[in-house]
Design a protein around this motif. Structure first.
Motif, mmCIF file in Angstrom:
data_model
loop_
_atom_site.group_PDB
_atom_site.id
_atom_site.type_symbol
_atom_site.label_atom_id
_atom_site.label_comp_id
_atom_site.label_asym_id
_atom_site.label_seq_id
_atom_site.Cartn_x
_atom_site.Cartn_y
_atom_site.Cartn_z
ATOM 1 N N ARG A 30 0.834 -1.211 0.000
ATOM 2 C CA ARG A 30 0.000 0.000 0.000
ATOM 3 C C ARG A 30 0.867 1.258 0.000
ATOM 4 O O ARG A 30 1.799 1.376 0.798
ATOM 5 C CB ARG A 30 -0.906 0.038 1.247
ATOM 6 C CG ARG A 30 -1.865 -1.139 1.378
ATOM 7 C CD ARG A 30 -2.601 -1.070 2.706
ATOM 8 N NE ARG A 30 -3.384 -2.258 2.973
ATOM 9 C CZ ARG A 30 -4.686 -2.393 2.693
ATOM 10 N NH1 ARG A 30 -5.334 -1.393 2.124
ATOM 11 N NH2 ARG A 30 -5.325 -3.514 2.980
ATOM 12 N N ASN B 42 -2.759 2.408 -2.473
ATOM 13 C CA ASN B 42 -2.711 1.879 -3.829
ATOM 14 C C ASN B 42 -1.336 1.292 -4.104
ATOM 15 O O ASN B 42 -0.394 1.499 -3.336
ATOM 16 C CB ASN B 42 -3.060 2.970 -4.850
ATOM 17 C CG ASN B 42 -2.300 4.263 -4.629
ATOM 18 O OD1 ASN B 42 -2.253 4.786 -3.519
ATOM 19 N ND2 ASN B 42 -1.700 4.790 -5.677
ATOM 20 N N THR C 213 -4.722 0.800 -9.392
ATOM 21 C CA THR C 213 -4.013 -0.039 -8.419
ATOM 22 C C THR C 213 -4.549 0.149 -7.002
ATOM 23 O O THR C 213 -3.904 -0.272 -6.035
ATOM 24 C CB THR C 213 -2.502 0.284 -8.435
ATOM 25 O OG1 THR C 213 -2.286 1.631 -7.987
ATOM 26 C CG2 THR C 213 -1.925 0.105 -9.830
ATOM 27 N N ALA C 214 -5.720 0.786 -6.851
ATOM 28 C CA ALA C 214 -6.298 1.006 -5.518
ATOM 29 C C ALA C 214 -6.506 -0.312 -4.788
ATOM 30 O O ALA C 214 -6.943 -1.313 -5.373
ATOM 31 C CB ALA C 214 -7.621 1.750 -5.644
ATOM 32 N N GLY D 189 -12.166 3.580 -3.799
ATOM 33 C CA GLY D 189 -10.729 3.608 -3.582
ATOM 34 C C GLY D 189 -10.342 4.837 -2.775
ATOM 35 O O GLY D 189 -10.881 5.926 -2.984
ATOM 36 N N LEU E 19 -7.137 6.974 -2.062
ATOM 37 C CA LEU E 19 -5.753 7.187 -2.451
ATOM 38 C C LEU E 19 -5.249 8.502 -1.858
ATOM 39 O O LEU E 19 -5.468 8.769 -0.684
ATOM 40 C CB LEU E 19 -5.626 7.154 -3.980
ATOM 41 C CG LEU E 19 -5.738 5.771 -4.642
ATOM 42 C CD1 LEU E 19 -7.172 5.245 -4.644
ATOM 43 C CD2 LEU E 19 -5.249 5.826 -6.082
ATOM 44 N N SER F 62 -10.147 11.334 -1.155
ATOM 45 C CA SER F 62 -9.352 10.759 -2.242
ATOM 46 C C SER F 62 -9.515 11.627 -3.480
ATOM 47 O O SER F 62 -10.634 11.903 -3.913
ATOM 48 C CB SER F 62 -9.768 9.325 -2.574
ATOM 49 O OG SER F 62 -8.893 8.769 -3.550
#
Length: 261
Positions: free
Chosen positions: A35, A54, A62-63, A86, A88, A106
């Motif tokens: 992560r 991510n 890629t979360a 997600g 991020l 995010s």
């Protein structure tokens, strides 16, 4: 505890014990998922809830949606719920007074903000009835004593203060769970002693939780910790004593030599 990071992301985690004679970060069990921009929350049962992040900086594809929980008593990770959104860059996760966790934010693509909120229910909310705080003072004093009225006085394992969170950029160094010594006075009262060390628990507002022997927390009550003398390491005074200057070739950091021409 420090965990994750890197680009591409890593899944390692390290813990430092500040009570050790020579404190140093030591590796613990690695997370299930690598992560970057991870969020971590200390829970009332002393486990650590980890969510978001991510695999590669700012790459939405890629979360990491699956959360996980670290148990320091066993040095193990368990899988938790899967998020719908997600989380991020510029996301947060924080502990609520009822023991749940809020995930928000995010915007890896600037101005494209994630406005949905998600609430996570930790496993301790499904372990049986919760302790209940009937009465507690709104203000507690360093080195003082106070009483908590609760119908579950004989079942309580921890009386604890948890500092309210202020996460930014996947970092929250102010998180702390502070134990208060206590004794069950009878079946419905706890006699609690307040610590004197302000460097362990700075003055301010805290969530006060009761946690029973099954690890189930009460709904917290807000208390203000105050009184006592000035701490030995008062942050404002330390800041004034430091040479807080921008360093450069002509103005090197204090204690270093100016490079020769």
């Amino acid at each position: 505890m420090i965990l994750g990071g890197g680009d591409p992301a890593i899944n390692t985690a390290h813990i430092i014990d500040l009570k050790a004679s020579a404190p140093a970060y030591e590796p613990v069990a690695s997370m299930t998922h690598a992560r970057f921009h991870v969020n971590a929350v200390l829970l009332p049962d002393r486990t650590v809830f980890v969510s978001g992040g991510n695999g590669q900086s700012e790459v939405v594809a890629t979360a990491v949606l699956e959360a996980e929980i670290y148990d320091p008593a066993t040095d193990t990770w368990i899988a938790a719920a899967t998020a719908q959104a997600g989380r991020l860059y510029h996301s947060i996760a924080l502990l609520l007074p009822d023991g749940r966790v809020l995930a928000a934010g995010s915007n890896p693509n600037r101005r494209d903000d994630e406005l949905r909120l998600e609430i996570y229910h930790p496993p301790y909310l499904f372990r049986g009835p919760r302790p209940f705080i009937e009465t507690v003072p709104q203000q507690i004093l360093y080195g003082g004593e106070f009483e908590i009225h609760t119908p579950q006085a004989e079942e309580i394992h921890w009386v604890e203060l948890i500092w309210l969170m202020a996460t930014t950029h996947s970092c929250e160094t102010g998180q702390r769970v502070v134990d208060l010594e206590f004794k069950a006075h009878d079946f419905c009262r706890l006699h609690v002693n307040v610590l004197s060390e302000q460097n362990i628990a700075p003055p301010g507002r805290y969530m006060l939780f009761l946690v029973n022997k099954r690890g189930v927390p009460s709904v917290a009550r807000w208390v203000q910790l105050t009184g006592g003398g000035k701490p030995d390491h008062e942050p404002a005074e330390i800041k004034q004593q430091l040479a807080m200057h921008v360093t450069s070739k002509d103005n090197p950091a204090p204690g270093t030599k100016k490079p020769s021409d």
